[in-house]
Design a protein around this motif. Structure first.
Motif, PDB file in Angstrom:
ATOM      1  N   GLN A   1       0.927  -1.102  -0.010  1.00  0.00           N
ATOM      2  CA  GLN A   1      -0.035  -0.022  -0.031  1.00  0.00           C
ATOM      3  C   GLN A   1       0.795   1.053   0.013  1.00  0.00           C
ATOM      4  OE1 GLN A   1      -2.652  -1.272   3.441  1.00  0.00           O
ATOM      5  NE2 GLN A   1      -4.205  -0.485   2.320  1.00  0.00           N
ATOM      6  N   ASP A   2       0.336   2.328  -0.757  1.00  0.00           N
ATOM      7  CA  ASP A   2       1.175   3.587  -0.840  1.00  0.00           C
ATOM      8  C   ASP A   2       0.254   4.502   0.058  1.00  0.00           C
ATOM      9  OD1 ASP A   2      -0.538   4.437  -2.760  1.00  0.00           O
ATOM     10  OD2 ASP A   2       1.155   4.964  -4.080  1.00  0.00           O
ATOM     11  N   HIS A   3       0.852   6.045   0.245  1.00  0.00           N
ATOM     12  CA  HIS A   3       0.242   6.988   0.765  1.00  0.00           C
ATOM     13  C   HIS A   3       0.477   7.998  -0.500  1.00  0.00           C
ATOM     14  CE1 HIS A   3       0.071   5.569   4.855  1.00  0.00           C
ATOM     15  NE2 HIS A   3       1.323   4.860   4.491  1.00  0.00           N
ATOM     16  N   LYS A   4      -0.618   8.613  -1.135  1.00  0.00           N
ATOM     17  CA  LYS A   4      -0.635   9.407  -2.218  1.00  0.00           C
ATOM     18  C   LYS A   4      -0.567  10.615  -1.892  1.00  0.00           C
ATOM     19  CE  LYS A   4      -1.842   6.496  -6.272  1.00  0.00           C
ATOM     20  NZ  LYS A   4      -2.236   5.188  -5.741  1.00  0.00           N
ATOM     21  N   ARG A   5      -1.246  11.114  -0.766  1.00  0.00           N
ATOM     22  CA  ARG A   5      -1.198  12.544  -0.676  1.00  0.00           C
ATOM     23  C   ARG A   5      -0.016  12.889   0.055  1.00  0.00           C
ATOM     24  NH1 ARG A   5      -6.270  14.888  -0.751  1.00  0.00           N
ATOM     25  NH2 ARG A   5      -7.685  13.391  -1.779  1.00  0.00           N
TER      26      ARG A   5
ATOM     27  N   PHE B   1      -5.026   0.850 -13.896  1.00  0.00           N
ATOM     28  CA  PHE B   1      -3.990   0.057 -14.203  1.00  0.00           C
ATOM     29  C   PHE B   1      -2.677   0.887 -14.414  1.00  0.00           C
ATOM     30  CE2 PHE B   1      -7.326  -3.297 -15.996  1.00  0.00           C
ATOM     31  CZ  PHE B   1      -7.053  -3.903 -14.939  1.00  0.00           C
ATOM     32  N   ASN B   2      -1.745   0.091 -13.965  1.00  0.00           N
ATOM     33  CA  ASN B   2      -0.232   0.561 -14.294  1.00  0.00           C
ATOM     34  C   ASN B   2       0.350  -0.296 -15.072  1.00  0.00           C
ATOM     35  OD1 ASN B   2      -0.526   3.245 -13.294  1.00  0.00           O
ATOM     36  ND2 ASN B   2      -0.222   2.456 -11.173  1.00  0.00           N
ATOM     37  N   CYS B   3       1.158  -0.180 -16.087  1.00  0.00           N
ATOM     38  CA  CYS B   3       1.998  -1.252 -16.853  1.00  0.00           C
ATOM     39  C   CYS B   3       3.285  -1.297 -16.174  1.00  0.00           C
ATOM     40  CB  CYS B   3       1.792  -0.832 -18.436  1.00  0.00           C
ATOM     41  SG  CYS B   3       2.610   0.538 -18.742  1.00  0.00           S
ATOM     42  N   ARG B   4       3.588  -1.004 -15.003  1.00  0.00           N
ATOM     43  CA  ARG B   4       5.087  -1.067 -14.423  1.00  0.00           C
ATOM     44  C   ARG B   4       4.841  -1.291 -12.951  1.00  0.00           C
ATOM     45  NH1 ARG B   4       3.929   3.286 -11.375  1.00  0.00           N
ATOM     46  NH2 ARG B   4       2.306   4.814 -12.271  1.00  0.00           N
ATOM     47  N   LEU B   5       6.125  -1.275 -12.281  1.00  0.00           N
ATOM     48  CA  LEU B   5       6.069  -1.379 -10.644  1.00  0.00           C
ATOM     49  C   LEU B   5       5.520   0.027 -10.376  1.00  0.00           C
ATOM     50  CD1 LEU B   5       9.354  -3.133 -10.426  1.00  0.00           C
ATOM     51  CD2 LEU B   5       7.389  -4.071  -9.459  1.00  0.00           C
ATOM     52  N   GLY B   6       5.234  -0.042  -9.027  1.00  0.00           N
ATOM     53  CA  GLY B   6       4.732   1.169  -8.441  1.00  0.00           C
ATOM     54  C   GLY B   6       6.135   1.803  -7.864  1.00  0.00           C
ATOM     55  N   ASP B   7       6.082   3.163  -7.511  1.00  0.00           N
ATOM     56  CA  ASP B   7       7.193   3.757  -6.872  1.00  0.00           C
ATOM     57  C   ASP B   7       6.312   4.685  -5.717  1.00  0.00           C
ATOM     58  OD1 ASP B   7       9.196   5.131  -5.933  1.00  0.00           O
ATOM     59  OD2 ASP B   7      10.231   5.784  -8.095  1.00  0.00           O
ATOM     60  N   PRO B   8       6.480   4.575  -4.432  1.00  0.00           N
ATOM     61  CA  PRO B   8       7.590   3.800  -3.720  1.00  0.00           C
ATOM     62  C   PRO B   8       7.255   2.357  -3.570  1.00  0.00           C
ATOM     63  CG  PRO B   8       6.162   4.933  -2.255  1.00  0.00           C
ATOM     64  CD  PRO B   8       5.853   5.411  -3.711  1.00  0.00           C
ATOM     65  N   GLU B   9       6.347   1.735  -4.050  1.00  0.00           N
ATOM     66  CA  GLU B   9       5.938   0.302  -3.525  1.00  0.00           C
ATOM     67  C   GLU B   9       6.870  -0.475  -3.710  1.00  0.00           C
ATOM     68  OE1 GLU B   9       3.907   2.249  -5.259  1.00  0.00           O
ATOM     69  OE2 GLU B   9       1.593   1.659  -5.112  1.00  0.00           O
ATOM     70  N   THR B  10       7.717  -0.353  -5.040  1.00  0.00           N
ATOM     71  CA  THR B  10       8.862  -1.374  -5.210  1.00  0.00           C
ATOM     72  C   THR B  10       9.897  -1.235  -4.136  1.00  0.00           C
ATOM     73  OG1 THR B  10       8.364  -0.898  -7.620  1.00  0.00           O
ATOM     74  CG2 THR B  10      10.675  -1.733  -7.040  1.00  0.00           C
TER      75      THR B  10
HETATM   76  N1  GLY Z   1       2.746   4.796  -6.143  1.00  0.00           N
HETATM   77  C1  GLY Z   1       1.861   4.720  -7.183  1.00  0.00           C
HETATM   78  C2  GLY Z   1       2.580   4.725  -8.481  1.00  0.00           C
HETATM   79  O1  GLY Z   1       3.485   4.202  -8.750  1.00  0.00           O
HETATM   80  O2  GLY Z   1       1.591   4.815  -9.602  1.00  0.00           O
END
Ligand code: GLY
Ligand code: AMP
Length: 429
Positions: free
Chosen positions: A211-215, A289-298
């Motif tokens: 899980q990430d924190h977007k705000r 959908f994202n077609c990649r890894l998340g940042d910062p989830e990675t």
């Molecule tokens: N952390 C959300 C994203 O990579 O889109």
């Protein structure tokens, strides 16, 4: 073997670092990389940003395979170009990357294949969009169709805010081509989670949940950002929910893409909204959908990988992901992003950074917007560093991360003090 990672963020630093742990890896090149990838043993920055130059380099250096971090090169067709040159690269083709690069494409795809998502319509005419908004009522969500670097989504609490967003995107053309079409969709309530899988066109391997924190600010207040921190695992994703997500969302997406003649390869990131209730009854919907890894989830996800990641990529590139396994560290990983003064609107660059804790097995400082200037580390972008730790509990991970954060200093640094709050036992039902 030599590997190539494309990108410059914390996600790419974490990925390259984990790949370099493999005893089979000699060097991981990162193009263009950052101040951190530039001075980590076994990682080397590569100052090439055009696809032809990258292909030449991969050929010349006999790169075993390339992994793409960000969405822009994927949407521009870097995977198609590498494959046409006979090179191994992990990511979706330009056509498949439309799942991220066009919200309208993604929404129609989900509708066509029965994948649960908020009801929506797509517009090019501002008057028609506003009439639809008035009919649906607020809160409501207005999204630019194309890639807009995190600035394309307006969660409007009122009708006025929603119609202003339509004017901003369709009327003033402020987002350029990305905003030439807008998707208007129903507002969904619940808790967000990131569900990321690797795909080889036929098989799927799920990564650990996160899980990430977007705000920008504590308590999930303030403007949206790329992400101010993340942790893994996400306690909301119980084994029962994991099964439902695979069955109701991930597998139908893979099958739908294959049926459309666009087999999906690469990372697939489903941003989910999970409604309240017992696991079997919770509403599960795809936000994006994202077609990649998340940042910062990675960053926390990479901290938890115990297997040799190169082997997993080799399976993914050979179409044998069904034979791959990832051994996960059972501990919790948590990353806190340190952002530059002025982020997200207008981040300041060039502030000297000091006090970085040395990297250890349980505490890594992944770099994003950093650069080396005359051998000194300075800020060079919005999200500067991600202090990422591994600990026995979410509470311990928070303590360890914030200890390291307190030593890391640069003028005007911004960070949230509550990363992981949703995962604390007290916050869970
Ligand atoms: N952390 C959300 C994203 O990579 O889109
Ligand atoms: P997206 O880029 O589509 O994930 O949107 C960015 C953020 O906006 C998401 O992470 C959510 O926090 C929020 N958001 C997007 N769509 C919706 C929706 N339909 N309902 C509520 N919040 C949303």
């Amino acid at each position: 073997m030599k590997l190539l990672v494309i990108g410059a963020g914390g996600r790419e630093h974490a990925l390259a670092w984990r790949l370099a742990q493999s005893p089979r890896v000699q060097t991981v090149y990162v193009a263009p990389g950052n101040g951190g990838t530039g001075h980590t043993p076994q990682l080397q920055n590569l100052d090439v940003d055009d696809t032809e130059g990258l292909i030449d380099f991969a050929r010349r250096e006999k790169i075993a395979f390339t992994v793409v971090g960000p969405e822009a090169p994927l949407a521009a067709g870097i995977v198609d170009a590498f494959r046409a040159a006979g090179l191994r690269i992990f990511g979706p083709t330009r056509e498949a990357a439309q799942l991220e690069s066009s919200k309208d494409y993604a929404k129609s795809f989900m509708q066509r294949h029965g994948i649960p998502t908020a009801a929506h319509q797509t517009f090019t005419d501002p008057a028609a969009a506003k009439a639809y908004i008035l009919g649906r009522g607020a809160p409501i969500v207005v999204k630019a169709d194309g890639l807009a670097a995190g600035k394309g989504v307006v969660v409007a609490a009122t009708l006025d805010e929603a119609t202003a967003a339509v004017d901003h995107m369709l009327g003033d053309g402020r987002l350029g081509a990305a905003g030439a079409r807008v998707v208007v969709e129903d507002f969904l309530e619940g808790e967000e989670a990131s569900f990321i899988v690797m795909c080889d066109g036929h098989h799927v391997l799920a990564l650990a949940t996160s899980q990430d924190h977007k705000r920008l600010n504590d308590g999930d207040q303030g403007p949206n950002t790329g992400g101010m921190g993340a942790y893994s695992p996400a306690p909301i994703i119980t084994p029962a929910l994991h099964n439902r997500i695979m069955r109701e969302i991930i597998l139908p997406t893979m099958q739908g893409m294959a049926r459309d003649g666009i087999p999906y390869t690469g990372f697939l990131y489903a941003g989910l909204m999970i409604g309240p209730g017992a696991d079997a009854a919770r509403s599960l919907k795809v936000l994006e959908f994202n077609c990649r890894l998340g940042d910062p989830e990675t960053q926390p996800i990479m901290m938890r990988i115990k297997s040799d990641l190169t082997t997993v990529f080799e399976h993914a590139l050979s179409g044998t992901l069904d034979q791959a396994e990832i051994d996960w560290d059972r501990r919790t990983a948590l990353g806190v992003v340190l952002a530059a003064a002025g982020y997200p609107e207008s981040p300041r660059k060039g502030d000297p950074i000091s006090g970085l804790a040395p990297d250890t097995d349980t505490c890594m400082i992944f770099h994003a917007g950093t650069a080396l200037r005359d051998q000194a580390l300075v800020t060079n972008g919005g999200r500067v560093l991600c202090v990422t730790v591994l600990a026995d509990s979410i509470r311990r991970a928070q303590q360890a991360a914030y200890d390291a954060v307190s030593q890391t200093v640069f003028e005007g640094r911004q960070f949230r003090r509550d990363i992981g709050w949703r995962a604390l036992p007290a916050a869970r039902p």
